[in-house]
Scaffold this active site. Structure first.
Site, PDB file in Angstrom:
ATOM      1  N   ASN A   9       0.840  -1.205   0.000  1.00 38.74           N
ATOM      2  CA  ASN A   9       0.000   0.000   0.000  1.00 38.74           C
ATOM      3  C   ASN A   9       0.877   1.258   0.000  1.00 38.74           C
ATOM      4  O   ASN A   9       1.613   1.509   0.949  1.00 38.74           O
ATOM      5  CB  ASN A   9      -0.911  -0.033   1.233  1.00 38.74           C
ATOM      6  CG  ASN A   9      -1.906   1.118   1.257  1.00 38.74           C
ATOM      7  OD1 ASN A   9      -1.535   2.269   1.201  1.00 38.74           O
ATOM      8  ND2 ASN A   9      -3.179   0.783   1.366  1.00 38.74           N
ATOM      9  N   GLY A  11       0.027   4.372   0.223  1.00 45.46           N
ATOM     10  CA  GLY A  11      -0.364   5.342   1.248  1.00 45.46           C
ATOM     11  C   GLY A  11       0.311   5.055   2.573  1.00 45.46           C
ATOM     12  O   GLY A  11       0.850   5.957   3.232  1.00 45.46           O
ATOM     13  N   ASP A  69      -2.071  -4.112  11.010  1.00 45.16           N
ATOM     14  CA  ASP A  69      -3.423  -4.493  10.635  1.00 45.16           C
ATOM     15  C   ASP A  69      -4.320  -3.474  11.297  1.00 45.16           C
ATOM     16  O   ASP A  69      -4.174  -3.172  12.493  1.00 45.16           O
ATOM     17  CB  ASP A  69      -3.779  -5.914  11.084  1.00 45.16           C
ATOM     18  CG  ASP A  69      -5.003  -6.416  10.330  1.00 45.16           C
ATOM     19  OD1 ASP A  69      -5.112  -6.137   9.127  1.00 45.16           O
ATOM     20  OD2 ASP A  69      -5.864  -7.075  10.937  1.00 45.16           O
ATOM     21  N   PHE A 152      -7.264   7.165   2.190  1.00 44.91           N
ATOM     22  CA  PHE A 152      -7.691   5.960   1.478  1.00 44.91           C
ATOM     23  C   PHE A 152      -8.670   5.209   2.369  1.00 44.91           C
ATOM     24  O   PHE A 152      -8.913   5.583   3.515  1.00 44.91           O
ATOM     25  CB  PHE A 152      -6.492   5.086   1.092  1.00 44.91           C
ATOM     26  CG  PHE A 152      -5.582   4.732   2.254  1.00 44.91           C
ATOM     27  CD1 PHE A 152      -5.774   3.582   3.002  1.00 44.91           C
ATOM     28  CD2 PHE A 152      -4.528   5.580   2.608  1.00 44.91           C
ATOM     29  CE1 PHE A 152      -4.948   3.262   4.066  1.00 44.91           C
ATOM     30  CE2 PHE A 152      -3.686   5.265   3.669  1.00 44.91           C
ATOM     31  CZ  PHE A 152      -3.896   4.108   4.407  1.00 44.91           C
ATOM     32  N   TYR A 154     -11.722   4.069   4.338  1.00 43.05           N
ATOM     33  CA  TYR A 154     -12.928   4.719   4.858  1.00 43.05           C
ATOM     34  C   TYR A 154     -12.697   6.192   5.236  1.00 43.05           C
ATOM     35  O   TYR A 154     -13.590   6.842   5.784  1.00 43.05           O
ATOM     36  CB  TYR A 154     -13.429   3.961   6.103  1.00 43.05           C
ATOM     37  CG  TYR A 154     -13.814   2.536   5.842  1.00 43.05           C
ATOM     38  CD1 TYR A 154     -15.083   2.198   5.379  1.00 43.05           C
ATOM     39  CD2 TYR A 154     -12.902   1.498   6.055  1.00 43.05           C
ATOM     40  CE1 TYR A 154     -15.443   0.882   5.139  1.00 43.05           C
ATOM     41  CE2 TYR A 154     -13.240   0.174   5.811  1.00 43.05           C
ATOM     42  CZ  TYR A 154     -14.520  -0.128   5.353  1.00 43.05           C
ATOM     43  OH  TYR A 154     -14.867  -1.429   5.113  1.00 43.05           O
ATOM     44  N   ASP A 155     -11.506   6.719   4.954  1.00 43.49           N
ATOM     45  CA  ASP A 155     -11.162   8.085   5.366  1.00 43.49           C
ATOM     46  C   ASP A 155     -12.201   9.143   4.984  1.00 43.49           C
ATOM     47  O   ASP A 155     -12.479  10.042   5.780  1.00 43.49           O
ATOM     48  CB  ASP A 155      -9.790   8.488   4.805  1.00 43.49           C
ATOM     49  CG  ASP A 155      -8.638   7.800   5.524  1.00 43.49           C
ATOM     50  OD1 ASP A 155      -8.906   7.013   6.458  1.00 43.49           O
ATOM     51  OD2 ASP A 155      -7.471   8.062   5.164  1.00 43.49           O
ATOM     52  N   LYS A 175      -3.185  14.380  10.225  1.00 41.28           N
ATOM     53  CA  LYS A 175      -3.606  12.987  10.344  1.00 41.28           C
ATOM     54  C   LYS A 175      -2.630  12.187  11.204  1.00 41.28           C
ATOM     55  O   LYS A 175      -3.041  11.391  12.053  1.00 41.28           O
ATOM     56  CB  LYS A 175      -3.735  12.361   8.957  1.00 41.28           C
ATOM     57  CG  LYS A 175      -4.324  10.950   8.973  1.00 41.28           C
ATOM     58  CD  LYS A 175      -4.452  10.400   7.565  1.00 41.28           C
ATOM     59  CE  LYS A 175      -4.985   8.977   7.594  1.00 41.28           C
ATOM     60  NZ  LYS A 175      -5.031   8.378   6.249  1.00 41.28           N
ATOM     61  N   ARG A 181      -3.203   4.944  13.143  1.00 41.21           N
ATOM     62  CA  ARG A 181      -1.896   4.502  12.640  1.00 41.21           C
ATOM     63  C   ARG A 181      -0.791   5.437  13.105  1.00 41.21           C
ATOM     64  O   ARG A 181       0.315   5.004  13.443  1.00 41.21           O
ATOM     65  CB  ARG A 181      -1.911   4.398  11.117  1.00 41.21           C
ATOM     66  CG  ARG A 181      -0.639   3.760  10.551  1.00 41.21           C
ATOM     67  CD  ARG A 181      -0.721   3.502   9.061  1.00 41.21           C
ATOM     68  NE  ARG A 181      -1.753   2.509   8.768  1.00 41.21           N
ATOM     69  CZ  ARG A 181      -2.928   2.787   8.210  1.00 41.21           C
ATOM     70  NH1 ARG A 181      -3.233   4.025   7.878  1.00 41.21           N
ATOM     71  NH2 ARG A 181      -3.805   1.833   7.990  1.00 41.21           N
TER      72      ARG A 181
END
Length: 201
Positions: A9, A11, A69, A152, A154-155, A175, A181
């Site tokens: 990923n 992102g 995860d 990306f 559900y953001d 963010k 995260r």
């Protein structure tokens, strides 16, 4: 020092490189190992999935490996989609389809019942098999329609009252301060600093 992010990923890779810039760690991703078999994420918790991904990446590459995860837990849905967040609407992974399914399940639900949280568990596995974990969470609400072009998953639907924005409307700096995260990564960075200094193995 080299490390592999057990994800392809982009992102996540960008976020991780930003957080680790001061440590002078070269961060690779699974895009650099296209021949590596995909990890089957069959765990029943974020922690078990993250640990499995980190362990398999460390074993395959021989490098320090970091995996996460993460997912969305919606209170009205009893914690769903949870560990199934990436494939909530089925195979293959599709952010738009996942968001549409979520909106349909919450259709007509009053604001006060649209509470949710993002959760993240990060696992770090050394080439010798030592495992360390860090976690983070961020609470918010699910909007009735998407807002914002960043992020990306559900953001665009995840609204955080303290900024009056969705995750997709936040800058990367904003963010990283409050996201699940970002919080887990701050803890993970402390673990990586100790590994790099030889304080833990």
């Amino acid at each position: 020092m080299k490390m592999v992010l057990a994800s392809g990923n982009q992102g996540k890779l960008t976020e991780l490189k930003t957080m680790l810039a001061h440590l002078n760690i070269e961060v690779l991703s699974l895009a650099d190992y296209p021949e590596m078999p995909e990890t089957v994420e069959d765990g029943h918790s974020f922690e078990s999935n993250a640990q499995k991904k980190a362990r398999e990446a460390a074993e395959y590459t021989g490098l320090l490996a970091l995996a996460d995860d993460s997912g969305l837990e919606v209170d009205f849905l009893n914690g769903q989609p949870g560990v199934h967040s990436a494939r909530f609407a089925g195979e293959p992974k599709d952010d738009a389809a996942n968001n549409e399914k979520l909106l349909q399940l919450l259709k007509g639900l009053p604001w006060e019942k649209r509470t949710a949280r993002f959760r993240c568990v990060i696992a770090i596995c050394t080439p010798a098999g030592e495992m360390y974990t860090a976690d983070g969470s961020c609470a918010g609400f699910i909007l009735e329609q998407s807002r914002g072009d960043g992020g990306f998953g559900y953001d665009p639907l995840f609204y955080v009252p303290q900024y009056d924005k969705t995750f997709a409307e936040l800058t990367m700096e904003e963010k990283n301060k409050i996201s699940h995260r970002g919080i887990a990564l701050k803890k993970a960075v402390q673990i990586l600093e100790r590994i790099k200094e030889g304080l833990i193995r």
